[in-house]
Design an enzyme around this catalytic site. Structure first.
Site, PDB file in Angstrom:
ATOM      1  CG  PHE A   1      45.308  36.177  47.496  1.00  0.00           C
ATOM      2  CD1 PHE A   1      46.648  35.968  47.216  1.00  0.00           C
ATOM      3  CD2 PHE A   1      44.480  36.621  46.472  1.00  0.00           C
ATOM      4  CE1 PHE A   1      47.164  36.199  45.944  1.00  0.00           C
ATOM      5  CE2 PHE A   1      44.976  36.855  45.196  1.00  0.00           C
ATOM      6  CZ  PHE A   1      46.323  36.637  44.928  1.00  0.00           C
TER       7      PHE A   1
ATOM      8  CG  ASP B   1      38.416  40.213  49.229  1.00  0.00           C
ATOM      9  OD1 ASP B   1      37.664  39.707  48.360  1.00  0.00           O
ATOM     10  OD2 ASP B   1      39.640  40.342  49.065  1.00  0.00           O
TER      11      ASP B   1
ATOM     12  CE  LYS C   1      39.015  35.199  42.558  1.00  0.00           C
ATOM     13  NZ  LYS C   1      40.015  35.058  41.497  1.00  0.00           N
TER      14      LYS C   1
END
Length: 477
Positions: free
Chosen positions: A164, A249, A279
């Site tokens: 993801f 990532d 985030k």
């Protein structure tokens, strides 16, 4: 609301303008507003599973609903609130920016705060020399795709199964779950999938020498899948061999989540060509993403003065986002937040592993730091197996709702399933949780899992209800 002029001639909003009062006055319209103007389907989901409690306040790892009940948040905004909600140092940094009346986003200038944040980030990856700021993790991934193609002259993008990386078109093209892709094609050409934690498969995919970049989450968020010890180092070596850029990532795993600043820090010698973070870097207030990269890659993109703005984003280096990032990194160091994540993570992992030994429905426990996955699997006993199989027939992964819903309803613990059709519940608490919070987590999970081993029980009655809802939704669709 009225506006006044200050002594410097700038405008100041009347302090009587009270957003808290506005929110309070419209609280009863919370769900009707969203049903009418936003995502009605999401409102239906919340009401169906009993999550429509209306959270009104957040502080640290806790949330309070409209009745004043306190919850422990193990979702933390999908990992955004690493420092907890409304950390005073981050809030003070943002107030300082606003009070300072800085010349923000001039565009024909450069930002001091952006330079400072880039410098601080690169201290954690000294083999990298440049930073590109974005507004989110997905936007950072989009930038990394463009940078990789520009730097290598190759079209191919490679990602792992079950990955993801975001939901914008480029990042969606690298999504390992078809449910997110359905109805949105055609997606980015030359984006291909390879098995996670499989170096032979990776070499076969790279051998054509047409892959610009291999994107990999050091620990996969969908399932909390941790690679074997030598996988990331081996993947890096293969990328070097075939001229492919190696991109980590770290949008969810970075900034302390796994008990190290980056998840790659658990694997000595791993030095990606690009690292994407977001985030937690925001401090939970202002969205920010960043791509840390080698200088030669950056220079391939911004290679002449007339190409100085060939890629960018209007709000990406805004002073509020940069200040939030600077404050977050300072808090991580000054309050030893990453050390706390490692310590409490070790405690919780050990506790869940003991539960796994005692409960047949718990198939596996894995994680690093405060990124923990508890995987459930088919039981051996006949009565439980029959109930499990019924749920799986209706909807794969439905069993996890039999754990997460009672945790929320009966124990005031908010958590999530680690992906569509997944049998793993993922814990992403704030990195500041205490031993008392760990007690709360352990006792709550133990009680709910124990109840799930009784059939019939309230848990399996809930399962019957959820199965009926799923069947009804499938028929209406």
């Amino acid at each position: 609301m009225s506006v006044h002029a200050t002594h410097s001639g700038s405008a100041r909003i009347d302090p009587r303008y009270d957003l808290a009062a506005l929110v309070a006055s419209r609280e009863s319209d919370r769900f009707s507003l969203h049903t009418k103007h936003l995502n009605e389907m999401w409102v239906r989901v919340l009401k169906t599973i009993g999550y429509d409690v209306g959270f009104t306040r957040g502080l640290g790892p806790y949330l309070w609903d409209r009745k004043g009940d306190r919850y422990l948040d193990l979702l933390s905004g999908w990992g955004v609130f690493a420092l907890g909600r409304n950390h005073p140092a981050v809030r003070d940094a943002l107030v300082s920016v606003l009070d300072g009346e800085l010349a923000n986003l001039v565009q024909l200038d450069v930002s001091v705060l952006a330079g400072v944040l880039a410098e601080k980030l690169l201290d954690y990856a000294p083999w990298l020399e440049k930073v590109f700021f974005a507004n989110s993790g997905a936007e950072g991934v989009e930038a990394a795709i463009k940078f990789a193609r520009a730097a290598t002259g190759r079209p191919g993008i490679l990602h792992c199964a079950h990955s993801f990386h975001g939901l914008t078109y480029g990042s969606l093209s690298m999504n390992g779950d078809e449910i997110f892709k359905k109805g949105f094609g055609p997606l980015l050409p030359n984006a291909h999938e390879v098995a996670f934690d499989d170096l032979d498969a990776l070499e076969r995919a790279l051998a054509g020498r047409d892959v610009a970049a291999f994107f990999v989450e050091p620990i996969q968020g969908k399932g909390v899948n941790i690679p074997q010890e030598g996988y990331l180092l081996g993947a890096q070596a293969l990328c070097r061999k075939y001229g492919t850029l190696f991109v980590a990532d770290e949008i969810q795993t970075g900034v302390g989540r796994t008990g190290r600043f980056f998840a790659i820090d658990h694997f000595p010698g791993v030095e990606p060509d690009m690292i994407v973070v977001a985030k937690a870097l925001s401090g939970g207030h202002v969205p920010v993403g960043a791509v840390l990269t080698r200088k030669w890659i950056f220079d391939k993109v911004f290679d002449r003065m007339d190409r100085a703005v060939v890629h960018g984003s209007t709000f990406s280096k805004n002073d509020l986002a940069m200040a939030a990032g600077v404050a977050t990194l300072d808090v991580l160091k000054n309050e030893r937040v990453i050390e706390n994540a490692a310590k409490t993570g070790d405690r919780l992992l050990a506790s869940f592993q003991r539960m796994a030994a005692g409960y047949e429905l718990v198939a596996d426990v894995r994680g690093k730091g405060l990124m923990i996955g508890i995987e459930f699997g088919p039981p051996k006993s006949f009565k439980l197996k029959a109930a499990w199989n019924l749920l799986e027939t209706v909807n794969s992964g439905l069993f996890c709702q039999l754990i997460s819903i009672p945790l929320f309803r009966d124990h005031k613990v908010l958590t999530q399933v680690a992906g569509h059709g997944n049998h793993t519940i993922k814990l992403l608490p704030t990195l500041t949780i205490s031993d008392e919070d760990c007690d709360w987590i352990e006792q709550s999970f133990d009680a709910v899992i124990a109840d799930a081993h009784k059939a019939p029980s309230a848990v399996w009655s809930l399962g019957k209800t959820l199965a009926e809802h799923a069947i009804k939704a499938r028929m209406s669709g």
